[in-house]
Design a protein around this motif. Structure first.
Motif, mmCIF file in Angstrom:
data_model
loop_
_atom_site.group_PDB
_atom_site.id
_atom_site.type_symbol
_atom_site.label_atom_id
_atom_site.label_comp_id
_atom_site.label_asym_id
_atom_site.label_seq_id
_atom_site.Cartn_x
_atom_site.Cartn_y
_atom_site.Cartn_z
ATOM 1 N N PHE A 31 2.728 10.260 1.809
ATOM 2 C CA PHE A 31 2.462 9.835 3.602
ATOM 3 C C PHE A 31 2.648 8.192 4.579
ATOM 4 O O PHE A 31 2.795 8.240 5.246
ATOM 5 N N GLU A 33 4.161 5.591 2.388
ATOM 6 C CA GLU A 33 5.524 4.868 1.402
ATOM 7 C C GLU A 33 5.673 4.716 3.189
ATOM 8 O O GLU A 33 5.527 5.468 4.380
ATOM 9 N N VAL A 36 8.714 6.775 4.984
ATOM 10 C CA VAL A 36 8.162 7.883 5.097
ATOM 11 C C VAL A 36 7.600 7.358 6.695
ATOM 12 O O VAL A 36 7.940 8.556 7.762
#
Length: 123
Positions: A31, A33, A36
């Motif tokens: 999450f 990243e 994202v």
């Protein structure tokens, strides 16, 4: 899942916080990243833009605005008798104010204030 809960979940993810445990996510969590996080923020912004175009806001819309603005989803709404009874009974039974705040969509301060208003001793 209701839209307010979905948006609240996205806001937690956008801030690097696990939406259920409320613990900071590890830096290597997927999450976190960049792609994202960008997708999550785009979704949040689209909801905010859609709400800003409305001339009449429903209760659900107002909850979403609270979440977009970083407030508890029920901020500014009156306490229902059902929520008040649940708060008092579960707090007296030993549930933590922070847990009840998540479930009832209120800040921890609102939980404590409402308990005090109702004459419940804060532990």
């Amino acid at each position: 899942m209701k839209a307010d809960i979905a948006l609240e979940t996205l806001k937690f993810i956008a801030h690097g916080v696990h939406p259920f445990s409320r613990q900071k996510m590890r830096k290597d969590h997927f999450f976190n990243e960049p792609e994202v996080l960008e997708a999550v923020n785009i979704c949040i912004n689209l909801v905010a833009q859609n709400l800003s175009k409305k001339t009449y806001l429903t209760q659900q819309d107002k909850m979403l605005i609270n979440i977009v603005n970083g407030k508890a989803r029920n901020h500014g709404f009156p306490w229902s008798n059902v929520d008040t009874k649940k708060l008092i009974s579960e707090y007296i039974a030993g549930r933590a104010a922070s847990t009840l705040s998540r479930e009832l969509g209120r800040s921890r301060g609102a939980i404590v204030s409402h308990l005090e208003l109702k004459g419940v001793t804060i532990r």
